[in-house]
Scaffold this motif. Structure first.
Motif, PDB file in Angstrom:
ATOM      1  N   THR A 156       0.879  -1.263   0.062  1.00  0.00           N
ATOM      2  CA  THR A 156       0.021  -0.083  -0.003  1.00  0.00           C
ATOM      3  C   THR A 156       0.843   1.154  -0.052  1.00  0.00           C
ATOM      4  OG1 THR A 156      -1.760  -0.894   1.395  1.00  0.00           O
ATOM      5  CG2 THR A 156      -1.950   1.293   1.164  1.00  0.00           C
ATOM      6  N   TYR A 157       1.874   1.179   0.888  1.00  0.00           N
ATOM      7  CA  TYR A 157       2.909   2.557   0.757  1.00  0.00           C
ATOM      8  C   TYR A 157       3.414   2.597  -0.429  1.00  0.00           C
ATOM      9  CZ  TYR A 157       2.047   2.215   5.960  1.00  0.00           C
ATOM     10  OH  TYR A 157       1.315   2.051   7.267  1.00  0.00           O
ATOM     11  N   ALA A 158       3.927   1.593  -1.171  1.00  0.00           N
ATOM     12  CA  ALA A 158       4.449   1.611  -2.260  1.00  0.00           C
ATOM     13  C   ALA A 158       3.630   2.242  -3.321  1.00  0.00           C
ATOM     14  CB  ALA A 158       5.171  -0.037  -2.923  1.00  0.00           C
ATOM     15  N   ALA A 159       2.423   1.918  -3.243  1.00  0.00           N
ATOM     16  CA  ALA A 159       1.421   2.375  -4.362  1.00  0.00           C
ATOM     17  C   ALA A 159       1.164   3.820  -4.149  1.00  0.00           C
ATOM     18  CB  ALA A 159       0.186   1.651  -4.311  1.00  0.00           C
ATOM     19  N   ARG A 160       1.048   4.197  -2.806  1.00  0.00           N
ATOM     20  CA  ARG A 160       0.869   5.451  -2.387  1.00  0.00           C
ATOM     21  C   ARG A 160       2.112   6.562  -2.999  1.00  0.00           C
ATOM     22  NH1 ARG A 160      -1.862   8.883   1.488  1.00  0.00           N
ATOM     23  NH2 ARG A 160      -0.465  10.422   2.398  1.00  0.00           N
ATOM     24  N   GLU A 161       3.353   5.975  -2.719  1.00  0.00           N
ATOM     25  CA  GLU A 161       4.618   6.739  -3.119  1.00  0.00           C
ATOM     26  C   GLU A 161       4.486   6.747  -4.595  1.00  0.00           C
ATOM     27  OE1 GLU A 161       9.166   6.532  -2.304  1.00  0.00           O
ATOM     28  OE2 GLU A 161       8.437   4.709  -2.891  1.00  0.00           O
ATOM     29  N   GLN A 162       4.242   5.922  -5.310  1.00  0.00           N
ATOM     30  CA  GLN A 162       4.171   6.042  -6.885  1.00  0.00           C
ATOM     31  C   GLN A 162       2.849   7.156  -7.177  1.00  0.00           C
ATOM     32  OE1 GLN A 162       6.314   4.564  -9.261  1.00  0.00           O
ATOM     33  NE2 GLN A 162       5.226   6.306 -10.467  1.00  0.00           N
ATOM     34  N   VAL A 163       1.883   6.963  -6.538  1.00  0.00           N
ATOM     35  CA  VAL A 163       0.786   8.195  -6.892  1.00  0.00           C
ATOM     36  C   VAL A 163       1.197   9.318  -6.408  1.00  0.00           C
ATOM     37  CG1 VAL A 163      -1.349   9.031  -5.891  1.00  0.00           C
ATOM     38  CG2 VAL A 163      -1.192   6.395  -6.370  1.00  0.00           C
ATOM     39  N   ILE A 164       2.040   9.645  -5.388  1.00  0.00           N
ATOM     40  CA  ILE A 164       2.838  11.016  -5.081  1.00  0.00           C
ATOM     41  C   ILE A 164       3.596  11.411  -6.169  1.00  0.00           C
ATOM     42  CG2 ILE A 164       4.044  12.309  -3.505  1.00  0.00           C
ATOM     43  CD1 ILE A 164       2.516  10.440  -0.899  1.00  0.00           C
ATOM     44  N   ASN A 165       4.346  10.464  -6.476  1.00  0.00           N
ATOM     45  CA  ASN A 165       5.654  10.923  -7.550  1.00  0.00           C
ATOM     46  C   ASN A 165       4.773  11.387  -8.653  1.00  0.00           C
ATOM     47  OD1 ASN A 165       7.549  10.359  -5.602  1.00  0.00           O
ATOM     48  ND2 ASN A 165       7.977   8.189  -6.235  1.00  0.00           N
ATOM     49  N   THR A 166       3.903  10.687  -9.072  1.00  0.00           N
ATOM     50  CA  THR A 166       3.083  11.038 -10.295  1.00  0.00           C
ATOM     51  C   THR A 166       2.415  12.106 -10.414  1.00  0.00           C
ATOM     52  OG1 THR A 166       2.719   8.503 -10.718  1.00  0.00           O
ATOM     53  CG2 THR A 166       1.549   9.973 -12.162  1.00  0.00           C
ATOM     54  N   ILE A 167       1.870  12.528  -9.266  1.00  0.00           N
ATOM     55  CA  ILE A 167       1.104  13.804  -9.246  1.00  0.00           C
ATOM     56  C   ILE A 167       2.125  14.864  -9.226  1.00  0.00           C
ATOM     57  CG2 ILE A 167      -0.203  15.253  -7.451  1.00  0.00           C
ATOM     58  CD1 ILE A 167      -1.667  12.828  -6.439  1.00  0.00           C
ATOM     59  N   ALA A 168       3.428  14.736  -8.614  1.00  0.00           N
ATOM     60  CA  ALA A 168       4.420  15.649  -8.660  1.00  0.00           C
ATOM     61  C   ALA A 168       5.013  15.813 -10.039  1.00  0.00           C
ATOM     62  CB  ALA A 168       5.554  15.196  -7.628  1.00  0.00           C
TER      63      ALA A 168
END
Length: 466
Positions: A156-168
């Protein structure tokens, strides 16, 4: 009537009057067709829809390939988690076999009698259903269940990190487009100034008070700015393609536009970013999950030093049919069926120190994960401090450049008026224009850099998805 007046005149005309014009000589037709083409292009350009940042982010969250891959990995962990309690359940297996035999037999009895026969046929049917249930395995099953929860958390944390990086990434690209559009507007200012300067230099030359080099240099500078504008427009198209790729959308670059404004948040405080950073930064959360996973792995390994107690039961069925026998005491038909049950205990005595060796390796892995977490916490803390210092510096730079742009604009106006009155040279005017162009570049860059610093702070905090 000037060119601008001609365009407005043509727009106000009725279709009949336009048709009458098109029936006139070829030269006039060509002029009208060119103007109509310009008007049509202008109308199409104005009809481009505005793509908002929220829409770009929403599209990326739904379609971005990296996010889909990260979500898929998280779904794999969630499937394992949904079956976590299966480790407490028994295993049940069924077996069945049917065997056909065609043999030749030869027997010699104790009294010397000899018997032999060929084509001795038989068939055997066997079936069984067995249940094996581990009742105690050194608490390994409990560690395995809890480890599944930790793996799900890490996914879940890995998916969240990817979401954050993509939004950035989307935010950075989106406002980079806005930045380049501001650069185009700044270049348009330079083009107008150079155009006015070229016409003024030509006018001075025509009345005998100017010089030919001033005219030529003004036209060279004008063409240089036009070439720069074309480069900037090409870059905008490339950035739009990058944004489309990040969104994984089928929209075309000419079908949307981005506002040329860059909204800024000047109220971010360092304390707000540092507060509860370990609970919001996905990289730190993943590192913490790595420690938990390593600890559960150690518990699984330590279970190998304990005895294993299991319960087993089975129902068996066997049937044999012989078509022919040589011995009169042999059976032509034999059937056995029934069930059995019992307990087994396996006590590890010596296994070449494999368990002990694995325990030491798991303990070292826990230490490694703890060091990784401490290192990541230090790296993240330093990144936050540096990002905030950059954020503060960009705020100061923006305030300074906002003052510089006003000074540069006033300076250009003064020098240009002086040049009209022949109180300033062309070199002085070019220097003033160059100073204004550089001031625009620094101002636009300062705005964009401040937005980057703001985005980086929110990315490190993990609050960018709010």
């Amino acid at each position: 009537m000037g060119p601008q007046g001609d365009i407005h005149y043509l727009i106000d005309m009725t279709p009949e009057s336009i048709n009458n014009i098109l029936m006139k000589p070829t030269y006039i037709n060509r002029i009208c067709l060119v103007i109509l083409a310009i008007v049509g292009w202008y109308s199409n350009a104005c009809s481009q829809r505005i793509l908002t940042l929220e829409e770009a982010i929403a599209t990326a969250l739904q379609n971005n390939y990296d996010i889909q891959i990260a979500k898929n990995d998280s779904l794999v962990a969630s499937i394992d988690y949904s079956y976590r309690n299966a480790v407490f359940l028994p295993t049940v297996n069924a077996n069945a076999a049917r065997t056909f035999n065609n043999n030749s037999q030869r027997q010699t009895l104790a009294d010397g009698t000899e018997r032999k026969s060929s084509g001795v046929r038989s068939n055997n049917l066997q079936a069984s259903v067995g249940l094996d249930w581990v009742l105690f395995d050194g608490l390994k099953m409990f560690a395995t269940r809890d480890k599944a929860a930790a793996l799900l958390e890490a996914g879940t944390y890995a998916a969240r990190e990817q979401v954050i990086n993509t939004i950035a990434q989307v935010i950075t690209t989106y406002y980079n487009i806005a930045r380049q559009q501001q650069q185009v507007k700044a270049t348009d200012v330079q083009i107008r100034l150079n155009d006015d300067r070229a016409r003024l230099a030509q006018y001075k030359l025509d009345i005998g008070s100017g010089a030919k080099p001033d005219v030529l240099q003004s036209k060279v500078d004008l063409n240089a700015q036009k070439a720069l504008k074309m480069q900037q427009e090409t870059l905008i198209g490339q950035l739009k393609q990058q944004l489309i790729q990040a969104m994984n959308s089928n929209i075309k670059e000419h079908e949307f536009d981005v506002p040329d404004t860059i909204p800024l948040n000047n109220t971010i405080a360092l304390g707000d970013i540092q507060q509860s950073l370990e609970k919001t930064n996905p990289t730190l959360l993943m590192a913490r999950s790595g420690i938990d996973i390593a600890k559960y792995t150690l518990k699984e390994t330590k279970a190998g030093m304990w005895p294993t107690v299991a319960f087993g039961t089975a129902y068996n069925y066997s049937r044999t049919i012989n078509k022919k026998v040589l011995n009169t005491f042999s059976t032509l038909f034999n059937q056995v069926n029934g069930y059995n049950y019992g307990f087994t205990a396996t006590v590890p005595i010596f296994n070449q120190f494999r368990v002990r060796r694995q325990i030491r390796q798991d303990q070292l892995n826990i230490r490694l994960q703890e060091l990784n977490y401490d290192n990541q916490r230090s790296v993240t803390g330093l990144a936050v401090i540096n990002a905030f210092k950059d954020y503060q510096q960009q705020q100061k730079s923006l305030a300074l450049e906002e003052e510089n742009i006003r000074l540069a604009e006033e300076n250009v106006n003064i020098v240009f008026e002086s040049y009209k009155l022949e109180a300033a040279t062309l070199v002085q005017l070019r220097e003033a224009q160059l100073s204004l162009a550089q001031a625009y570049d620094r101002l636009i860059t300062a705005r964009y850099n401040l937005k980057l610093a703001e985005t980086e702070l929110l990315r490190l905090k993990g609050d960018i998805i709010k």
